[in-house]
Design an enzyme around this catalytic site. Structure first.
Site, short mmCIF file in Angstrom:
data_model
loop_
_atom_site.label_atom_id
_atom_site.label_comp_id
_atom_site.label_asym_id
_atom_site.label_seq_id
_atom_site.Cartn_x
_atom_site.Cartn_y
_atom_site.Cartn_z
N THR A 177 0.83 -1.21 0.00
CA THR A 177 0.00 0.00 0.00
C THR A 177 0.86 1.26 0.00
OG1 THR A 177 -1.67 -1.20 1.23
CG2 THR A 177 -1.86 1.19 1.23
N VAL A 178 1.74 1.38 1.00
CA VAL A 178 2.51 2.62 1.13
C VAL A 178 3.61 2.69 0.06
CG1 VAL A 178 3.94 4.01 2.66
CG2 VAL A 178 2.01 2.74 3.59
N LYS B 214 6.53 2.25 12.83
CA LYS B 214 6.44 2.74 14.21
C LYS B 214 6.82 1.68 15.23
CE LYS B 214 3.13 2.87 11.91
NZ LYS B 214 2.02 3.22 11.02
N GLU C 152 8.90 10.51 9.47
CA GLU C 152 7.65 11.28 9.56
C GLU C 152 6.43 10.38 9.38
OE1 GLU C 152 5.62 13.72 10.74
OE2 GLU C 152 7.18 15.10 10.08
N ILE D 269 0.20 13.61 8.50
CA ILE D 269 0.34 14.83 9.30
C ILE D 269 1.80 15.03 9.67
CG2 ILE D 269 -0.38 16.01 11.41
CD1 ILE D 269 -2.76 14.04 11.56
N GLY E 219 -12.32 -2.13 4.74
CA GLY E 219 -10.87 -2.05 4.65
C GLY E 219 -10.25 -1.10 5.67
N LYS F 103 3.17 4.74 18.41
CA LYS F 103 3.28 6.14 17.95
C LYS F 103 3.47 7.08 19.13
CE LYS F 103 0.28 5.05 14.03
NZ LYS F 103 -1.15 4.91 13.67
#
Lengths: 438, 438
Positions: free
Chosen positions: A13-14, A105, A129, A136, A187, A205
């Site tokens: 996905t990323v 994370k 980030e 964000i 999803g 996080k």
């Protein structure tokens, strides 16, 4: 100048989102970074699927170590997740002198101290980030934007899955299990949702934010973690009656006794802005002693929002590798020789919607005249309120909301409407923006 | 390592705040920056007043050029405002090879192109986080955090005075003039409020954000500016009836025809988060193609919020001057040798408020028993709801909100409450946080 070569570990996905964003916005990104950023290699699980996604100009392998050991690669982007192989790969990349960007994370919350020490010793950057709150830029805010402050506390909605579930439970009065199933179908929740719903993901996080906010080592093992699976719709409703919303918050606070580090469902006053962060959206509220409370809001997950942060890190590293330190970030974000001469429009050419208020004499046909004038100029009406004249008055207010049009057309319409004998005085015109995030 | 020497031009609200924050948080700021940041000189109008504020360790002068020409000063902070003397001082500081930090939005919106070119040529930084939205790190977000994105539009509440006035007009149904007077008495509006209420201040800030968002030169002369002085409480009320709030927005948008750049009162849907930004608070909503909408919220003015951004810029410059480029920003914001060993507290030691739900048998004395248990542990009650038993049931829900206590005490109380014969089953316990910004 030769491009910065990027190797991706993972093209899910990323990873896919990162490739998409880098390609779609290549022009703007290069103008900002001062140099082309190019994915030259990716390690994947499924060669065939990856080939289809990535196209021919990318070297694809199933061996992630081959990416990490490739001497042509400047930056390794770790997106495979988990804490064992990912750790080996990141440490090896560092040892090879490569800069690292990661969205992992869990890896940082558990092994960040070791990884950062290795990076520090080797003189490479490890940027992350994307590891907290997706798109964000909260890491940058905490590490650079709020450096004047003694941070007092940080409280965040930093898991979209649980915020979606809580929002649905409240909106629809549904039980946890029913909404979880729906979230899985949409999803928004994984097949095994434990990490999300039990607060583990949020605790990863939060651990990272606490370390940055207070200057303490990563201490994930000390974080208290309580999820939302035991929350009932009755408690959500009672909280509502008392003026509160229930959110899964990650909270870290400096007290005289020490640092609080905890993830749990939390009642917060409904009037707070963060209480109104709904659905899969994330938000982090930071209290500093000088600035007071600041809040950062946006999408905390998803292909392109997370890629937004991954690519921002790539630009950060590229700027560092490309420009003199004092020119690292161009004043206007884009390189001074890469500014655009796209014109600024005159207000007449602006496109927006309008609120119009008319004082009309209460006689037949006046609305027909007004709507005819608007229609002739191609302006359609979204909503209308017609008031009765107040007692003893002959005029009444009519309020119209228009759909989007060009300002010059609305001005022409207003001139014609004001010329009607059934209209008293000037038309009040206020612009309207939906500010939709879609 | 010798400290970074800072010269202040102006020691008014923001200058005083900068001095206060640098002194109060000197320890943390040095741990973050890697080096002490020290104000060594200030140019002021009133020597005596300044001496009282600044103390003896600061050189005070009435000649700002003396600061700019002082060879011991590394960074000049321009806080005198205006666009003529300030421009001369900033350009002279740059020519002298000094880095510049400024909060002067008018200066940058009108002369930024020239100033940045001079800085670029000389190899010095001109940092200006404080120029837009006070303490909110929006410049950093736009310039560094969102570099992956093609920015589509930016919409901001970037003037606290006008947002305060609009909030009061709506809340209290008051007319503009009445609220303006109140704002002046509270110090939220200047004696001559023209720049704020006519949107000029917002247009300065918007011009800067547009330049950074779209990579265009500063073009303040092309900005359309319309203030709030003609807004009526009737229009605010009608907008409310239609589901909208009226805010003074700075909007800049990329369209096929060009860039829109406009400040004016705007109806926005009441359900949007930004519509609920009230009083003097600021917020900027940014739409990027990859990340979607992100929002940045906080105080847009005031001594310490603005100083927060000034000092963040000082830290940015100091880090650049102090560390190797790849170690410029420490992974955990603080220098690796300056981490703290303050302990993380066990959850038992956490202090917070609680929501408790009890199932009680409907018999006399049960609440007396419960409140006695809480009182004995020093836990006071903030609110209570007692429900009637549902039809055919013998038990009813009682909900209590407590004031702040220590978690171990609430757990002791719960154990005792659950042991009461009038209580059925387990007590539901959910933590509660006010998240107040005070």
């Amino acid at each position: 100048m030769k491009p910065i070569n990027v190797g991706l570990l993972g093209l899910g996905t990323v990873g896919g989102g990162t490739l998409t964003v880098l390609r779609r916005n290549a022009g703007e990104i290069t103008r900002r970074a001062g140099r082309e950023i190019k994915v030259t290699m990716a390690a994947v699980r499924d060669l065939e699927k990856a080939r289809k996604l990535a196209g021919p100009e990318l070297e694809i392998t199933t061996d992630p170590m081959a990416v990490v050991n490739n001497t042509d690669i400047d930056i390794v982007v770790e997106l495979i997740g988990g804490t064992s192989l990912a750790k080996d790969l990141v440490l090896k990349a560092i040892a090879n002198g490569k800069h690292v960007v990661t969205a992992n994370k869990a890896l940082l919350a558990m092994h960040g101290n070791e990884i950062f020490q290795a990076a520090q010793a080797k003189g490479v950057m490890v940027a992350f980030e994307a590891a907290v709150a997706g798109g964000i830029p909260i890491i940058k805010a905490l590490r650079e934007g709020l450096t004047a402050n003694r941070i007092e506390w940080i409280a965040g909605i930093i898991n979209g899955t649980t915020n979606f579930i809580l929002t649905e439970m409240r909106d629809k009065g549904l039980a946890f299990d029913a909404v979880l199933q729906q979230a899985q179908e949409l999803g928004y929740a994984e097949a095994d949702p434990t990490f999300d719903i039990e607060g583990v993901d949020a605790a990863h996080k939060l651990t990272i934010m606490a370390a940055i906010g207070f200057g303490i080592p990563m201490q994930f093992d000390k974080a208290y973690t309580e999820g939302i699976s035991k929350l009932t719709k009755e408690d959500i409703a009672y909280a509502e009656q008392l003026g509160y919303r229930i959110k899964l918050l990650g909270i870290t606070k400096r007290t005289e006794q020490g640092i609080e580090l905890r993830v749990h469902p939390t009642l917060i006053p409904a009037k707070r802005l963060i209480a109104n962060v709904e659905g899969v959206m994330n938000a982090v509220l930071v209290k500093g002693d000088a600035v007071g409370a600041t809040m950062y809001y946006g999408r905390g997950a998803g292909a392109e929002p997370t890629a937004s942060s991954v690519v921002a890190d790539l630009v950060d590293v590229t700027r560092m590798l490309t420009s003199d330190p004092e020119n690292r970030v161009p004043h206007l974000a884009f390189q001074p020789d890469a500014l655009s001469d796209v014109p600024v429009l005159a207000i007449d050419e602006v496109r927006t919607s309008y609120y119009l208020r008319l004082r009309v004499f209460d006689k037949p046909g006046v609305l027909a005249d007004v709507t005819r004038i608007l229609a002739d100029l191609g302006i359609s009406i979204d909503a209308m309120i017609q008031k009765e004249p107040a007692e003893g008055e002959e005029q009444a207010d009519v309020i119209l909301l228009t759909h989007i049009t060009v300002e010059k057309f609305i001005n022409q319409a207003i001139a014609k409407i004001e010329a009607l004998s059934s209209i008293s005085g000037k038309v009040t015109r206020i612009r309207l923006e939906e500010l939709s995030s879609n």
